[in-house]
Design a protein around this motif. Structure first.
Motif, mmCIF file in Angstrom:
data_model
loop_
_atom_site.group_PDB
_atom_site.id
_atom_site.type_symbol
_atom_site.label_atom_id
_atom_site.label_comp_id
_atom_site.label_asym_id
_atom_site.label_seq_id
_atom_site.Cartn_x
_atom_site.Cartn_y
_atom_site.Cartn_z
ATOM 1 N N GLY A 1 1.299 12.632 -14.323
ATOM 2 C CA GLY A 1 2.626 12.980 -13.889
ATOM 3 C C GLY A 1 2.362 14.562 -13.883
ATOM 4 N N MET A 2 3.377 15.387 -13.434
ATOM 5 C CA MET A 2 3.481 16.608 -13.394
ATOM 6 C C MET A 2 4.413 17.416 -14.263
ATOM 7 N N GLY A 3 4.884 16.835 -15.172
ATOM 8 C CA GLY A 3 5.786 17.153 -16.363
ATOM 9 C C GLY A 3 7.049 17.816 -15.722
ATOM 10 N N ALA A 4 7.339 17.159 -14.753
ATOM 11 C CA ALA A 4 8.605 17.735 -13.818
ATOM 12 C C ALA A 4 9.932 17.169 -14.695
ATOM 13 N N ASP A 5 11.047 18.038 -14.275
ATOM 14 C CA ASP A 5 12.355 17.645 -14.825
ATOM 15 C C ASP A 5 12.937 16.645 -13.999
ATOM 16 N N PHE A 6 14.229 16.261 -14.373
ATOM 17 C CA PHE A 6 15.065 15.167 -13.594
ATOM 18 C C PHE A 6 15.420 15.674 -12.282
ATOM 19 N N GLY A 7 15.387 17.205 -12.245
ATOM 20 C CA GLY A 7 15.632 17.850 -10.819
ATOM 21 C C GLY A 7 14.770 17.191 -9.618
ATOM 22 N N TYR A 8 13.497 16.878 -9.979
ATOM 23 C CA TYR A 8 12.653 16.422 -8.995
ATOM 24 C C TYR A 8 12.969 15.003 -8.779
ATOM 25 N N SER A 9 13.157 14.251 -9.613
ATOM 26 C CA SER A 9 13.969 12.908 -9.769
ATOM 27 C C SER A 9 15.207 12.824 -8.757
ATOM 28 N N PHE A 10 16.011 13.653 -8.968
ATOM 29 C CA PHE A 10 17.129 13.736 -8.057
ATOM 30 C C PHE A 10 16.939 13.987 -6.438
ATOM 31 N N VAL A 11 16.040 14.791 -6.300
ATOM 32 C CA VAL A 11 15.556 15.051 -4.830
ATOM 33 C C VAL A 11 14.943 14.020 -4.319
ATOM 34 N N LEU A 12 14.033 13.376 -5.070
ATOM 35 C CA LEU A 12 13.387 12.345 -4.585
ATOM 36 C C LEU A 12 14.459 10.978 -4.197
ATOM 37 N N ILE A 13 15.203 10.881 -5.269
ATOM 38 C CA ILE A 13 16.405 9.853 -4.859
ATOM 39 C C ILE A 13 16.936 9.908 -3.589
ATOM 40 N N GLU A 14 17.564 11.156 -3.526
ATOM 41 C CA GLU A 14 18.146 11.406 -2.294
ATOM 42 C C GLU A 14 17.479 11.194 -0.999
ATOM 43 N N GLU A 15 15.986 11.724 -0.834
ATOM 44 C CA GLU A 15 15.455 11.998 0.166
ATOM 45 C C GLU A 15 15.058 10.465 0.470
ATOM 46 N N ASP B 1 0.731 -1.227 -0.028
ATOM 47 C CA ASP B 1 0.005 0.054 -0.082
ATOM 48 C C ASP B 1 1.092 1.202 0.069
ATOM 49 N N ILE B 2 2.084 1.207 0.454
ATOM 50 C CA ILE B 2 3.035 2.310 0.166
ATOM 51 C C ILE B 2 3.040 2.753 -1.180
ATOM 52 N N TRP B 3 2.999 2.053 -2.124
ATOM 53 C CA TRP B 3 2.975 2.423 -3.624
ATOM 54 C C TRP B 3 1.909 3.526 -3.794
ATOM 55 N N TYR B 4 0.631 3.026 -3.251
ATOM 56 C CA TYR B 4 -0.547 3.804 -3.524
ATOM 57 C C TYR B 4 -0.381 5.315 -2.962
ATOM 58 N N LYS B 5 0.190 5.304 -1.793
ATOM 59 C CA LYS B 5 0.508 6.291 -1.042
ATOM 60 C C LYS B 5 1.602 7.246 -1.823
ATOM 61 N N LEU B 6 2.526 6.595 -2.182
ATOM 62 C CA LEU B 6 3.360 7.515 -3.057
ATOM 63 C C LEU B 6 2.763 8.134 -4.131
ATOM 64 N N GLY B 7 1.957 7.139 -4.958
ATOM 65 C CA GLY B 7 1.074 7.865 -6.053
ATOM 66 C C GLY B 7 0.187 8.926 -5.607
ATOM 67 N N GLY B 8 -0.360 8.797 -4.390
ATOM 68 C CA GLY B 8 -1.140 9.850 -4.095
ATOM 69 C C GLY B 8 -0.575 10.976 -3.628
ATOM 70 N N GLU B 9 0.672 11.223 -3.499
ATOM 71 C CA GLU B 9 1.297 12.180 -3.250
ATOM 72 C C GLU B 9 2.252 12.721 -4.583
ATOM 73 N N GLY B 10 1.922 12.079 -5.589
ATOM 74 C CA GLY B 10 2.751 12.622 -6.803
ATOM 75 C C GLY B 10 4.068 12.360 -6.808
ATOM 76 N N LEU B 11 4.343 11.244 -6.039
ATOM 77 C CA LEU B 11 5.883 10.936 -6.148
ATOM 78 C C LEU B 11 6.136 9.904 -6.975
ATOM 79 N N LEU B 12 5.160 9.215 -7.680
ATOM 80 C CA LEU B 12 5.655 8.240 -8.798
ATOM 81 C C LEU B 12 5.674 8.967 -10.200
ATOM 82 N N CYS B 13 6.932 8.891 -10.787
ATOM 83 C CA CYS B 13 6.855 9.241 -12.202
ATOM 84 C C CYS B 13 6.501 10.758 -12.066
ATOM 85 N N PRO B 14 6.923 11.907 -11.563
ATOM 86 C CA PRO B 14 6.715 12.914 -11.586
ATOM 87 C C PRO B 14 7.032 13.775 -12.860
#
Length: 382
Positions: A63-77, A42-55
């Protein structure tokens, strides 16, 4: 830790939101998941609900049409919490990009929205029990029979294997092709297909809550509409996307090294030996200074590569350098930090013990560090 020039105010706002979500929904439970050996589905659904899957996906696909900088931040966190969360960047920035780059419009409409909500967790099935780095030697076959491919073979070390719903399977649609790579294709396989057997979760040294399985395909019928891109182009598609995969590993490695070093600095300032803080001894100071310096140098190099990657440049050689050097640095850092903790470094109550188990595999997956050096050698004309 140097600031990345490609991170703007919106990335900082995103970081705060990500950190707040992780602190609430994941961090308090992470150690229990490690003991249980599994992150809940169910963590996957929560991540999706927060817009943290494939932003980075366009809004039409969730998605949000976000750049790779968003992926960079998410990977770090995610890495700051723990390495077992590696399945999320794998889904976001390794597997789903295959669907995006090589899928046709019908396939994208069918799969991508579910990838953004968490309804479809993805995995890539490359490695086989007898084949690791030598991808051309895979034995898994998919033979066209009418309107479907018949898939047979087995895969191992498949991350997201248990929770996975969509699998990008590397297989040979033409086993007799010469050279062998010309017969390799990518098939997207539904995890619920008849004859698709998920083995038991593999018992790993580290990354204990990250689900990793063996998969077996016994006459699995896959609709020919699930062929990704063109038949026989699979090997080349994989090569095109490995730059980003290895960059992700480097981002996680330098983050793990920094987190481990920070916690060790706190420890050596408080822990006393011979009446003085452990961190006051010159040998220990020099050791920590050397690690901190290497970390700063590595991060500066990494930031330059992320920036070039975001501009669409070919930085395969440099990313291969970063992948091997930063994962080796992370291994050196955790090993040294365990030593600086003394006997407590071997105790599960200290995070450094977990990190010492989790980090070594980063020098193996996404291409071993030895393979990285052969790639660099080729790029140098050797």
């Amino acid at each position: 830790m140097g600031t990345a020039s490609f991170l703007k105010e919106e990335h900082m706002i995103f970081r705060k939101a990500v950190r707040s979500f992780l602190e609430k929904e994941i961090k308090p439970h992470y150690e229990k998941w490690e003991k249980d050996g599994l992150i809940p589905r169910d963590i996957w659904y929560k991540l999706g609900g927060e817009g943290l899957l494939c932003p980075w996906l366009p809004e039409e696909y969730g998605g949000m049409g976000a750049d790779f900088g968003y992926s960079f931040v998410l990977i770090e966190e995610l890495e700051r919490i723990g390495s077992s969360l590696v399945g999320v960047p794998l889904h976001n920035d390794v597997v789903v990009p295959y669907l995006w780059h090589y899928g046709n419009e019908e396939q994208k409409g069918r799969w991508l929205p579910k990838c953004a909500t968490g309804e479809a967790v993805t995995a890539v099935a490359m490695t086989e029990p007898g084949t690791g780095s030598d991808l051309q030697a895979i034995k898994t076959t998919a033979i066209l029979d009418g309107d479907s491919y018949v898939l047979n073979g087995s895969k191992t070390f498949i991350s997201n294997g248990l929770h996975g719903d969509l699998f990008v399977v590397v297989c040979k649609t033409d086993p007799r092709a010469e050279p062998a790579r010309a017969g390799i294709s990518l098939l997207v396989v539904d995890g619920n297909s008849e004859g698709f057997i998920k083995g038991k979760k593999l018992d790993k040294v580290g990354l204990r809550s990250q689900d990793t399985l063996e998969l077996t395909f016994e006459d699995v019928r896959v609709p020919k509409e699930n062929l990704l891109g063109e038949a026989g182009k699979g090997f080349y598609y994989l090569m095109e996307q490995l730059q980003q995969e290895r960059l992700i590993v480097a981002i996680a490695a330098v983050t793990a090294a920094e987190v481990t070093l920070d916690s060790t600095l706190t420890y050596v300032k408080e822990r006393k030996a011979f009446g003085k803080p452990v961190g006051s001894f010159q040998h220990n100071q020099f050791t920590l200074v050397e690690l901190a310096t290497k970390g700063e140098i590595g991060r500066t190099f990494l930031h330059s590569l992320v920036e070039r990657h975001m501009r669409g440049e070919d930085v395969v050689k440099e990313v291969s350098m970063a992948k091997w050097w930063l994962t080796d640095l992370a291994k050196e850092t955790v090993s040294t930090c365990v030593q600086l903790h003394g006997g407590y470094g071997y105790m599960e109550e200290y995070e450094v013990a977990r990190r010492s188990r989790d980090i070594p595999v980063s020098a193996i997956y996404a291409g071993t560090n030895e393979i990285m050096k052969t790639i660099i050698a080729k790029k140098m004309g050797l």
